[in-house]
Design an enzyme around this catalytic site. Structure first.
Site, PDB file in Angstrom:
ATOM      1  N   CYS A 178      -8.698   6.837   5.274  1.00 52.24           N
ATOM      2  CA  CYS A 178      -8.097   6.287   6.130  1.00 52.24           C
ATOM      3  C   CYS A 178      -7.029   7.481   6.807  1.00 52.24           C
ATOM      4  O   CYS A 178      -6.863   8.434   6.722  1.00 52.24           O
ATOM      5  CB  CYS A 178      -7.248   5.300   5.387  1.00 52.24           C
ATOM      6  N   CYS A 238      -3.671   2.498  10.651  1.00 50.81           N
ATOM      7  CA  CYS A 238      -4.940   2.871  10.117  1.00 50.81           C
ATOM      8  C   CYS A 238      -6.123   3.531  11.069  1.00 50.81           C
ATOM      9  O   CYS A 238      -7.221   3.807  10.744  1.00 50.81           O
ATOM     10  CB  CYS A 238      -5.687   2.028   9.112  1.00 50.81           C
ATOM     11  N   LYS A 255     -10.446  -6.657   2.056  1.00 50.75           N
ATOM     12  CA  LYS A 255      -9.093  -6.062   1.936  1.00 50.75           C
ATOM     13  C   LYS A 255      -8.163  -6.876   2.435  1.00 50.75           C
ATOM     14  O   LYS A 255      -8.416  -6.981   3.897  1.00 50.75           O
ATOM     15  CB  LYS A 255      -8.943  -4.465   2.315  1.00 50.75           C
ATOM     16  N   GLU A 294     -17.403 -10.050   5.177  1.00 50.94           N
ATOM     17  CA  GLU A 294     -17.100  -8.649   5.270  1.00 50.94           C
ATOM     18  C   GLU A 294     -17.980  -7.866   4.254  1.00 50.94           C
ATOM     19  O   GLU A 294     -18.475  -6.857   4.516  1.00 50.94           O
ATOM     20  CB  GLU A 294     -15.579  -8.505   4.723  1.00 50.94           C
ATOM     21  N   LYS A 312      -9.455  -6.546  -2.871  1.00 45.92           N
ATOM     22  CA  LYS A 312      -8.169  -5.733  -2.896  1.00 45.92           C
ATOM     23  C   LYS A 312      -7.097  -6.696  -2.253  1.00 45.92           C
ATOM     24  O   LYS A 312      -7.639  -7.013  -1.238  1.00 45.92           O
ATOM     25  CB  LYS A 312      -8.025  -4.509  -2.372  1.00 45.92           C
ATOM     26  N   SER A 371      -0.558  -1.584  -5.962  1.00 44.88           N
ATOM     27  CA  SER A 371       1.049  -1.114  -6.218  1.00 44.88           C
ATOM     28  C   SER A 371       2.179  -2.011  -6.591  1.00 44.88           C
ATOM     29  O   SER A 371       2.914  -2.110  -7.445  1.00 44.88           O
ATOM     30  CB  SER A 371       1.615  -0.196  -5.144  1.00 44.88           C
TER      31      SER A 371
HETATM   32  C1  PBG Z   1      -4.535   2.807   2.900  1.00 45.48           C
HETATM   33  C2  PBG Z   1      -4.455   2.075   1.708  1.00 45.48           C
HETATM   34  C3  PBG Z   1      -3.392   1.337   1.439  1.00 45.48           C
HETATM   35  C4  PBG Z   1      -3.574   1.205   0.061  1.00 45.48           C
HETATM   36  C5  PBG Z   1      -4.649   1.717  -0.542  1.00 45.48           C
HETATM   37  N1  PBG Z   1      -5.273   2.263   0.754  1.00 45.48           N
HETATM   38  C6  PBG Z   1      -2.033   0.643   2.276  1.00 45.48           C
HETATM   39  C7  PBG Z   1      -2.494  -0.030   3.121  1.00 45.48           C
HETATM   40  O1  PBG Z   1      -3.507  -0.708   3.595  1.00 45.48           O
HETATM   41  O2  PBG Z   1      -1.420  -0.458   3.724  1.00 45.48           O
HETATM   42  C8  PBG Z   1      -2.769   0.158  -0.809  1.00 45.48           C
HETATM   43  C9  PBG Z   1      -2.892   0.377  -2.414  1.00 45.48           C
HETATM   44  C10 PBG Z   1      -1.676   0.084  -3.086  1.00 45.48           C
HETATM   45  O3  PBG Z   1      -0.759  -0.910  -2.891  1.00 45.48           O
HETATM   46  O4  PBG Z   1      -1.642   0.257  -4.413  1.00 45.48           O
HETATM   47  N2  PBG Z   1      -5.063   2.010   4.056  1.00 45.48           N
END
Ligand code: PBG
Length: 325
Positions: free
Chosen positions: A120, A130, A196, A234, A249, A275
């Site tokens: 990314c 991104c 996502k 998707e 996700k 997270s």
């Molecule tokens: C990068 C990315 C993100 C996460 C994984 N890859 C952040 C986002 O899309 O803002 C989030 C992972 C997490 O919250 O543990 N694009």
């Protein structure tokens, strides 16, 4: 079944008989552990909103890999924190960028350890989006694809086993696949962040990876949490474009999506236990309000039940330890 006095509790009488009918199991080899890598030396810097998760300088990685291996966790996904950010995210596709160097450090130390990389631009752009941003602040799709493809190729050239594009650009899997193939990397698989969502659950990650957008949000490329049918579209596109594995996700509030994707496509599907999900469990556990071990293992088991073949989780080390006891 159908017998008027069918009594399911007969099969719950003790652990032995319960194990006969258990449909799902959890093991340390179900996990991929996220690692945040940074420049510098001797750093194992804590992330306040993610207790027990750290940002590592490259010299600290071998010890961390050893610790994972002892626990039976055999895979990581790398996220980079570059020293330098710019408009075009050049650190992402620099052959000597922080992730490329981290891959080499890990592979020198442990050639068989499986290294996935997040592909990314958001950690490398000074605006935190991104992809490439135009004058109106719009994230441009097709010009971004080329940079993502360069990033994936440079990760694989550095020794990455698998690449995982998390950008949510249209056509990203086809772009990566053809660039990898042209590079001769026909055996490098792609794990697509297919479904996502534009989720508030990524908050702590953006602290950890210093990747919050400096203006606006990601809703013009990540998905609306209200939608499931769009997620199926998707996933279908990514499979058609050549993904080897797809992902849903976040995980906990999205298990319906995970199950639907698995039922629909019968395709290897990963769950990302993100997270914010981690932070909520850790915060409640720190207060003594929940039993952390039982909650974590239940959450992870339920992700597998919902259809995950592998789980990216910050709990991987603890969960593996508990499963080994
Ligand atoms: C990068 C990315 C993100 C996460 C994984 N890859 C952040 C986002 O899309 O803002 C989030 C992972 C997490 O919250 O543990 N694009």
């Amino acid at each position: 079944m159908g017998y008027p006095d069918y009594r399911p509790r007969r099969m719950r009488a003790n652990e032995t008989v319960r194990s006969f009918i258990r449909e799902t199991s959890l093991s340390p080899d179900d996990f991929i552990y996220p690692l945040f890598v940074k420049e510098g030396k001797g750093c194992k810097d804590p992330i306040p909103s993610m207790p027990n998760v750290f940002q590592y300088s490259l010299d600290m990685l071998p010890a961390e890999i050893d610790e994972l291996r002892v626990r039976g966790v055999n895979a990581v996904i790398l996220f980079g924190l570059p020293d330098h950010k710019d408009e075009v995210g050049s650190g992402a596709y620099d052959d000597h960028g922080v992730v490329q160097n981290a891959i080499r450090v890990i592979k020198d130390h442990a050639p068989d350890f499986y290294v996935v990389t997040d592909v990314c631009l958001c950690e490398y752009t000074n605006h935190g989006h991104c992809g490439l941003v135009d004058d109106a602040g719009y994230v441009q799709n097709d010009p971004t694809l080329e940079l993502l493809a360069r990033t994936a190729v440079s990760h694989v050239n550095a020794g990455a086993d698998m690449v995982a594009p998390s950008d949510m650009m249209d056509g990203h899997i086809a772009a990566l696949r053809s660039a990898l193939d042209a590079n001769g990397s026909v055996n490098a698989p792609i794990m697509a962040y297919s479904v996502k969502y534009a989720s508030a659950f990524y908050g702590p990650f953006r602290d950890a990876a210093d990747s919050a957008p400096s203006f606006g949000d990601r809703r013009a490329y990540q998905m609306d949490p209200a939608n499931i049918e769009e997620g199926l579209r998707e996933a279908k596109l990514d499979i058609q474009e050549g993904a080897d594995m797809i992902m849903v996700k976040p995980s906990m509030a999205y298990l319906d999506v995970l199950r639907e994707v698995r039922n629909r496509f019968h395709f290897p599907t990963a769950a990302y236990n993100v997270s914010g999900e981690y932070a909520m469990v850790k915060a409640a556990a720190a207060q003594g309000w929940i039993d952390e071990r039982r909650i974590v293992l239940e959450n992870l088991l339920c992700m597998k039940r919902a259809g995950a073949c592998v789980i990216i989780t910050y709990h991987a080390k603890d969960a593996a330890q508990w499963l080994n006891e």
